[in-house]
Design an enzyme around this catalytic site. Structure first.
Site, PDB file in Angstrom:
ATOM      1  N   SER A  63      -3.834  -2.477  -0.285  1.00  0.00           N
ATOM      2  CA  SER A  63      -4.531  -2.934  -1.491  1.00  0.00           C
ATOM      3  C   SER A  63      -6.017  -2.609  -1.532  1.00  0.00           C
ATOM      4  O   SER A  63      -6.642  -2.797  -2.568  1.00  0.00           O
ATOM      5  CB  SER A  63      -4.348  -4.443  -1.660  1.00  0.00           C
ATOM      6  OG  SER A  63      -3.028  -4.698  -2.046  1.00  0.00           O
ATOM      7  N   LYS A  66      -6.984  -0.437  -4.323  1.00  0.00           N
ATOM      8  CA  LYS A  66      -7.122  -0.924  -5.706  1.00  0.00           C
ATOM      9  C   LYS A  66      -8.561  -0.830  -6.229  1.00  0.00           C
ATOM     10  O   LYS A  66      -8.784  -0.696  -7.428  1.00  0.00           O
ATOM     11  CB  LYS A  66      -6.621  -2.377  -5.799  1.00  0.00           C
ATOM     12  CG  LYS A  66      -5.112  -2.525  -5.567  1.00  0.00           C
ATOM     13  CD  LYS A  66      -4.717  -3.990  -5.405  1.00  0.00           C
ATOM     14  CE  LYS A  66      -3.231  -4.166  -5.151  1.00  0.00           C
ATOM     15  NZ  LYS A  66      -2.884  -5.556  -4.783  1.00  0.00           N
ATOM     16  N   TYR A 190       1.476   3.709  -7.617  1.00  0.00           N
ATOM     17  CA  TYR A 190       0.984   2.534  -6.881  1.00  0.00           C
ATOM     18  C   TYR A 190       1.398   2.555  -5.403  1.00  0.00           C
ATOM     19  O   TYR A 190       0.568   2.346  -4.507  1.00  0.00           O
ATOM     20  CB  TYR A 190       1.483   1.264  -7.590  1.00  0.00           C
ATOM     21  CG  TYR A 190       1.175   0.006  -6.842  1.00  0.00           C
ATOM     22  CD1 TYR A 190      -0.125  -0.486  -6.780  1.00  0.00           C
ATOM     23  CD2 TYR A 190       2.177  -0.689  -6.161  1.00  0.00           C
ATOM     24  CE1 TYR A 190      -0.415  -1.640  -6.064  1.00  0.00           C
ATOM     25  CE2 TYR A 190       1.891  -1.842  -5.452  1.00  0.00           C
ATOM     26  CZ  TYR A 190       0.600  -2.311  -5.404  1.00  0.00           C
ATOM     27  OH  TYR A 190       0.307  -3.437  -4.694  1.00  0.00           O
ATOM     28  N   VAL A 260      -2.731  -5.485   2.963  1.00  0.00           N
ATOM     29  CA  VAL A 260      -1.760  -6.029   3.933  1.00  0.00           C
ATOM     30  C   VAL A 260      -1.560  -5.131   5.154  1.00  0.00           C
ATOM     31  O   VAL A 260      -0.848  -5.508   6.076  1.00  0.00           O
ATOM     32  CB  VAL A 260      -0.382  -6.364   3.310  1.00  0.00           C
ATOM     33  CG1 VAL A 260      -0.456  -7.590   2.429  1.00  0.00           C
ATOM     34  CG2 VAL A 260       0.222  -5.178   2.606  1.00  0.00           C
TER      35      VAL A 260
END
Ligand code: GLN
Length: 306
Positions: A63, A66, A190, A260
Protein backbone atom coordinates in the site's frame (compact mmCIF):
# COMPACT_ATOMS: atom_id res chain seq x y z
CA UNK A 1 24.55 13.05 16.05
CA UNK A 2 25.24 11.60 12.60
CA UNK A 3 22.20 10.05 10.97
CA UNK A 4 24.13 6.83 10.45
CA UNK A 5 24.78 6.52 14.19
CA UNK A 6 21.11 7.24 14.90
CA UNK A 7 19.94 4.50 12.55
CA UNK A 8 22.44 1.99 13.93
CA UNK A 9 21.29 2.78 17.47
CA UNK A 10 17.66 2.23 16.46
CA UNK A 11 18.52 -1.12 14.85
CA UNK A 12 20.35 -2.21 17.99
CA UNK A 13 17.58 -1.04 20.35
CA UNK A 14 14.89 -2.83 18.37
CA UNK A 15 16.79 -6.05 17.68
CA UNK A 16 15.21 -7.84 20.68
CA UNK A 17 11.74 -7.03 19.36
CA UNK A 18 12.14 -8.30 15.81
CA UNK A 19 9.49 -10.85 14.95
CA UNK A 20 6.89 -9.31 17.28
CA UNK A 21 3.59 -9.08 15.42
CA UNK A 22 2.38 -11.16 12.52
CA UNK A 23 3.26 -11.17 8.82
CA UNK A 24 0.38 -10.65 6.40
CA UNK A 25 -0.63 -14.20 5.56
CA UNK A 26 -3.80 -13.47 3.60
CA UNK A 27 -1.50 -12.98 0.61
CA UNK A 28 0.23 -16.40 0.59
CA UNK A 29 3.41 -15.11 -1.02
CA UNK A 30 3.88 -12.52 1.77
CA UNK A 31 3.47 -15.21 4.42
CA UNK A 32 6.82 -16.64 3.29
CA UNK A 33 8.81 -13.56 4.29
CA UNK A 34 11.03 -13.83 7.38
CA UNK A 35 9.29 -11.75 10.10
CA UNK A 36 12.65 -10.83 11.65
CA UNK A 37 13.90 -8.82 8.68
CA UNK A 38 14.70 -5.19 9.40
CA UNK A 39 16.01 -2.32 7.33
CA UNK A 40 15.84 1.43 7.56
CA UNK A 41 17.07 4.29 5.37
CA UNK A 42 17.06 8.07 5.42
CA UNK A 43 17.74 10.33 2.47
CA UNK A 44 18.23 14.01 3.27
CA UNK A 45 17.34 16.93 1.03
CA UNK A 46 20.97 17.32 0.05
CA UNK A 47 21.02 13.72 -1.14
CA UNK A 48 22.93 12.18 1.76
CA UNK A 49 21.83 8.58 2.41
CA UNK A 50 22.16 6.69 5.68
CA UNK A 51 21.01 3.10 6.00
CA UNK A 52 21.04 0.25 8.46
CA UNK A 53 20.14 -3.45 8.49
CA UNK A 54 18.69 -4.93 5.31
CA UNK A 55 18.05 -1.52 3.79
CA UNK A 56 19.15 -2.66 0.34
CA UNK A 57 16.92 -5.72 0.18
CA UNK A 58 13.78 -5.28 -1.96
CA UNK A 59 10.43 -6.00 -0.32
CA UNK A 60 6.82 -5.79 -1.46
CA UNK A 61 5.82 -2.15 -1.08
CA UNK A 62 2.08 -2.98 -1.12
CA UNK A 63 0.00 0.00 0.00
CA UNK A 64 2.93 2.38 0.08
CA UNK A 65 2.38 2.43 -3.69
CA UNK A 66 -0.93 4.24 -3.11
CA UNK A 67 0.89 7.52 -2.44
CA UNK A 68 2.57 7.38 -5.83
CA UNK A 69 -0.50 6.33 -7.82
CA UNK A 70 -2.39 9.15 -6.09
CA UNK A 71 0.23 11.63 -7.31
CA UNK A 72 -0.09 10.21 -10.84
CA UNK A 73 -3.90 10.29 -10.81
CA UNK A 74 -3.97 13.88 -9.55
CA UNK A 75 -1.64 14.72 -12.42
CA UNK A 76 -4.14 13.13 -14.75
CA UNK A 77 -7.49 14.43 -13.51
CA UNK A 78 -6.60 17.04 -10.86
CA UNK A 79 -9.39 17.96 -8.48
CA UNK A 80 -11.79 15.86 -10.58
CA UNK A 81 -10.60 12.94 -8.47
CA UNK A 82 -12.49 14.26 -5.45
CA UNK A 83 -15.89 13.57 -6.95
CA UNK A 84 -15.01 9.87 -6.84
CA UNK A 85 -12.93 9.58 -3.65
CA UNK A 86 -13.21 11.37 -0.30
CA UNK A 87 -10.53 12.99 1.83
CA UNK A 88 -11.48 11.92 5.31
CA UNK A 89 -9.89 9.30 7.55
CA UNK A 90 -11.91 6.10 7.48
CA UNK A 91 -11.47 4.98 11.06
CA UNK A 92 -11.83 1.45 9.74
CA UNK A 93 -9.64 -1.30 8.34
CA UNK A 94 -7.84 -0.92 5.01
CA UNK A 95 -10.09 -3.46 3.34
CA UNK A 96 -13.39 -2.58 5.04
CA UNK A 97 -16.52 -2.70 2.90
CA UNK A 98 -19.20 -1.47 5.32
CA UNK A 99 -18.59 2.28 4.88
CA UNK A 100 -18.79 1.90 1.12
CA UNK A 101 -22.43 0.95 1.27
CA UNK A 102 -23.42 3.87 3.47
CA UNK A 103 -21.46 6.26 1.30
CA UNK A 104 -22.76 4.95 -2.01
CA UNK A 105 -19.60 3.46 -3.39
CA UNK A 106 -17.43 6.55 -2.77
CA UNK A 107 -14.41 5.49 -0.69
CA UNK A 108 -13.44 7.68 2.25
CA UNK A 109 -9.94 8.39 0.97
CA UNK A 110 -7.44 7.30 -1.70
CA UNK A 111 -5.19 5.45 0.74
CA UNK A 112 -7.59 2.68 1.74
CA UNK A 113 -7.97 -0.22 -0.69
CA UNK A 114 -11.28 0.93 -2.17
CA UNK A 115 -9.90 4.42 -2.79
CA UNK A 116 -6.74 3.08 -4.37
CA UNK A 117 -8.79 0.86 -6.68
CA UNK A 118 -10.66 3.98 -7.90
CA UNK A 119 -7.28 5.67 -8.40
CA UNK A 120 -6.15 2.63 -10.44
CA UNK A 121 -9.34 2.97 -12.50
CA UNK A 122 -8.44 6.62 -13.19
CA UNK A 123 -4.96 5.57 -14.35
CA UNK A 124 -6.54 3.08 -16.77
CA UNK A 125 -8.34 5.76 -18.77
CA UNK A 126 -7.18 5.51 -22.37
CA UNK A 127 -4.72 2.74 -21.55
CA UNK A 128 -4.46 -1.02 -21.43
CA UNK A 129 -3.71 -2.41 -17.95
CA UNK A 130 -0.20 -3.31 -19.08
CA UNK A 131 0.44 0.29 -20.12
CA UNK A 132 -0.94 1.70 -16.87
CA UNK A 133 1.23 -0.68 -14.86
CA UNK A 134 4.25 0.24 -16.97
CA UNK A 135 3.59 3.90 -16.32
CA UNK A 136 3.50 3.38 -12.54
CA UNK A 137 6.71 1.35 -12.64
CA UNK A 138 8.47 3.99 -14.74
CA UNK A 139 7.35 6.66 -12.28
CA UNK A 140 8.88 4.70 -9.39
CA UNK A 141 12.13 4.20 -11.31
CA UNK A 142 12.23 7.87 -12.19
CA UNK A 143 11.61 9.00 -8.62
CA UNK A 144 14.05 6.53 -7.09
CA UNK A 145 16.56 7.30 -9.86
CA UNK A 146 17.01 3.56 -10.22
CA UNK A 147 16.14 1.45 -13.27
CA UNK A 148 16.46 -1.81 -11.33
CA UNK A 149 13.05 -1.58 -9.66
CA UNK A 150 10.75 -4.42 -10.77
CA UNK A 151 7.38 -5.95 -10.01
CA UNK A 152 7.46 -9.22 -8.08
CA UNK A 153 5.37 -11.41 -10.40
CA UNK A 154 4.87 -14.10 -7.73
CA UNK A 155 3.35 -11.58 -5.31
CA UNK A 156 1.10 -10.15 -8.02
CA UNK A 157 -0.07 -13.63 -8.99
CA UNK A 158 -0.57 -14.65 -5.37
CA UNK A 159 -2.79 -11.64 -4.70
CA UNK A 160 -4.65 -12.00 -8.00
CA UNK A 161 -5.56 -15.54 -6.99
CA UNK A 162 -6.61 -14.73 -3.44
CA UNK A 163 -7.77 -11.08 -3.48
CA UNK A 164 -11.42 -11.87 -2.91
CA UNK A 165 -12.05 -8.95 -0.60
CA UNK A 166 -10.58 -6.47 -3.01
CA UNK A 167 -12.63 -8.07 -5.76
CA UNK A 168 -15.72 -7.53 -3.59
CA UNK A 169 -14.80 -3.85 -3.06
CA UNK A 170 -14.27 -3.33 -6.78
CA UNK A 171 -17.51 -5.03 -7.78
CA UNK A 172 -19.38 -3.06 -5.17
CA UNK A 173 -18.04 0.24 -6.48
CA UNK A 174 -18.73 -0.76 -10.03
CA UNK A 175 -22.31 -1.45 -8.92
CA UNK A 176 -22.51 2.17 -7.73
CA UNK A 177 -21.03 3.38 -11.01
CA UNK A 178 -17.78 4.52 -9.38
CA UNK A 179 -15.54 2.33 -11.54
CA UNK A 180 -15.42 3.08 -15.24
CA UNK A 181 -13.55 -0.06 -16.24
CA UNK A 182 -14.26 -3.69 -15.58
CA UNK A 183 -13.36 -4.49 -11.94
CA UNK A 184 -10.77 -7.06 -13.03
CA UNK A 185 -8.90 -4.47 -15.07
CA UNK A 186 -8.70 -1.96 -12.21
CA UNK A 187 -7.70 -4.78 -9.86
CA UNK A 188 -5.01 -5.92 -12.30
CA UNK A 189 -3.40 -2.48 -12.07
CA UNK A 190 -3.88 -2.35 -8.29
CA UNK A 191 -2.42 -5.80 -7.57
CA UNK A 192 0.62 -5.09 -9.73
CA UNK A 193 1.35 -1.69 -8.16
CA UNK A 194 1.19 -3.37 -4.74
CA UNK A 195 3.64 -6.04 -5.94
CA UNK A 196 6.37 -3.52 -6.83
CA UNK A 197 9.48 -4.54 -4.92
CA UNK A 198 11.77 -1.83 -3.56
CA UNK A 199 14.39 -1.48 -0.87
CA UNK A 200 14.27 1.05 1.96
CA UNK A 201 16.96 3.10 0.22
CA UNK A 202 14.98 3.18 -3.04
CA UNK A 203 11.72 3.98 -1.29
CA UNK A 204 13.14 6.83 0.79
CA UNK A 205 14.76 8.26 -2.34
CA UNK A 206 11.47 7.97 -4.25
CA UNK A 207 9.60 9.79 -1.48
CA UNK A 208 12.07 12.63 -1.19
CA UNK A 209 9.94 15.01 -3.28
CA UNK A 210 7.30 14.88 -0.54
CA UNK A 211 9.80 16.36 1.91
CA UNK A 212 10.67 19.27 -0.38
CA UNK A 213 7.37 20.74 -1.47
CA UNK A 214 6.93 18.47 -4.48
CA UNK A 215 10.39 19.05 -5.92
CA UNK A 216 13.12 16.47 -6.13
CA UNK A 217 15.90 18.34 -4.31
CA UNK A 218 18.64 16.21 -5.87
CA UNK A 219 17.73 16.69 -9.53
CA UNK A 220 15.85 19.97 -9.07
CA UNK A 221 12.91 18.59 -11.06
CA UNK A 222 9.36 19.37 -10.04
CA UNK A 223 7.39 16.16 -9.49
CA UNK A 224 4.16 17.75 -8.28
CA UNK A 225 3.27 21.32 -7.36
CA UNK A 226 3.88 22.59 -3.84
CA UNK A 227 0.16 22.64 -3.12
CA UNK A 228 -0.29 19.09 -4.35
CA UNK A 229 2.63 17.85 -2.25
CA UNK A 230 1.08 19.50 0.79
CA UNK A 231 -2.26 17.83 0.12
CA UNK A 232 -0.74 14.39 -0.43
CA UNK A 233 1.20 14.78 2.82
CA UNK A 234 -2.00 15.79 4.64
CA UNK A 235 -3.72 12.64 3.41
CA UNK A 236 -0.75 10.54 4.50
CA UNK A 237 -0.88 12.08 7.95
CA UNK A 238 -4.63 11.58 8.39
CA UNK A 239 -5.19 8.35 6.43
CA UNK A 240 -1.82 6.69 5.72
CA UNK A 241 -2.09 4.14 8.52
CA UNK A 242 -5.85 3.43 8.25
CA UNK A 243 -7.45 3.16 11.68
CA UNK A 244 -3.96 3.46 13.15
CA UNK A 245 -3.37 6.90 11.60
CA UNK A 246 -4.14 8.81 14.79
CA UNK A 247 -1.71 6.69 16.74
CA UNK A 248 1.04 7.14 14.14
CA UNK A 249 0.50 10.93 14.19
CA UNK A 250 0.56 10.85 17.99
CA UNK A 251 3.73 8.80 18.25
CA UNK A 252 5.64 9.93 15.15
CA UNK A 253 4.01 13.08 13.81
CA UNK A 254 5.11 12.68 10.21
CA UNK A 255 3.08 12.10 7.06
CA UNK A 256 3.54 8.37 6.54
CA UNK A 257 2.23 5.47 4.51
CA UNK A 258 2.36 1.85 5.50
CA UNK A 259 1.97 -1.36 3.53
CA UNK A 260 1.21 -4.94 4.56
CA UNK A 261 4.63 -5.96 3.25
CA UNK A 262 5.90 -4.27 6.43
CA UNK A 263 7.18 -1.09 4.81
CA UNK A 264 6.55 2.47 5.96
CA UNK A 265 7.52 5.63 4.07
CA UNK A 266 7.53 8.94 5.92
CA UNK A 267 8.40 12.45 4.79
CA UNK A 268 9.93 15.02 7.11
CA UNK A 269 9.32 18.41 5.46
CA UNK A 270 12.51 20.39 4.91
CA UNK A 271 14.66 17.54 6.16
CA UNK A 272 14.34 14.28 4.26
CA UNK A 273 12.47 11.05 3.66
CA UNK A 274 12.71 7.83 5.62
CA UNK A 275 11.72 4.28 4.93
CA UNK A 276 11.65 1.28 7.21
CA UNK A 277 10.92 -2.39 6.61
CA UNK A 278 9.96 -4.96 9.19
CA UNK A 279 7.39 -7.50 7.94
CA UNK A 280 5.58 -8.44 11.16
CA UNK A 281 2.46 -6.29 11.55
CA UNK A 282 0.38 -4.94 14.42
CA UNK A 283 -3.37 -5.47 14.72
CA UNK A 284 -4.10 -2.59 12.33
CA UNK A 285 -1.93 -4.06 9.58
CA UNK A 286 0.96 -1.63 10.04
CA UNK A 287 4.55 -2.72 10.65
CA UNK A 288 4.92 -3.17 14.41
CA UNK A 289 8.68 -2.72 14.73
CA UNK A 290 8.68 -0.32 11.78
CA UNK A 291 6.36 2.04 13.65
CA UNK A 292 8.59 1.80 16.73
CA UNK A 293 11.62 2.59 14.58
CA UNK A 294 9.94 5.72 13.22
CA UNK A 295 9.00 6.75 16.74
CA UNK A 296 12.56 6.29 17.99
CA UNK A 297 13.94 8.18 15.00
CA UNK A 298 11.74 11.19 15.65
CA UNK A 299 12.54 11.11 19.35
CA UNK A 300 16.27 11.13 18.64
CA UNK A 301 16.25 13.71 15.84
CA UNK A 302 13.23 15.90 16.51
CA UNK A 303 12.19 15.47 12.85
CA UNK A 304 8.46 15.74 13.50
CA UNK A 305 6.06 18.30 12.10
CA UNK A 306 4.68 18.84 15.60
N1 GLN B 1 -2.38 -5.43 -1.63
C1 GLN B 1 -2.85 -5.29 -0.28
C2 GLN B 1 -4.35 -5.51 -0.23
O1 GLN B 1 -5.02 -5.06 -1.08
C3 GLN B 1 -2.49 -3.94 0.21
C4 GLN B 1 -3.00 -3.66 1.59
C5 GLN B 1 -2.02 -2.92 2.43
O2 GLN B 1 -0.84 -2.87 2.15
N2 GLN B 1 -2.51 -2.40 3.53
O3 GLN B 1 -4.86 -6.10 0.66
Amino acid sequence: MALQTTLDEIAAELAPRLGEGKVADYIPELAKVDPRKFGMAVVTLDGETAATGEALEPFSIQSVSKVFTLALALGRVGDGLWSRVGREPSGSAFNSIVQLEYEKGVPRNPLINAGAIVVADVLLAGRQPREAIGEILRFMRFLADDEDIVIDRDVAKSETETGFRNRALANFMRGFGNLVHAPDLALGVYFHQCAIAMSCVQLARAGLFLADGGRDPVTGRNVVSRERARRIAALMMTCGHYDGSGDFAFRVGLPGKSGVGGGILAAAPGRGALAVWSPALNAKGNSLVGSLAMELFVRKTGWSVF
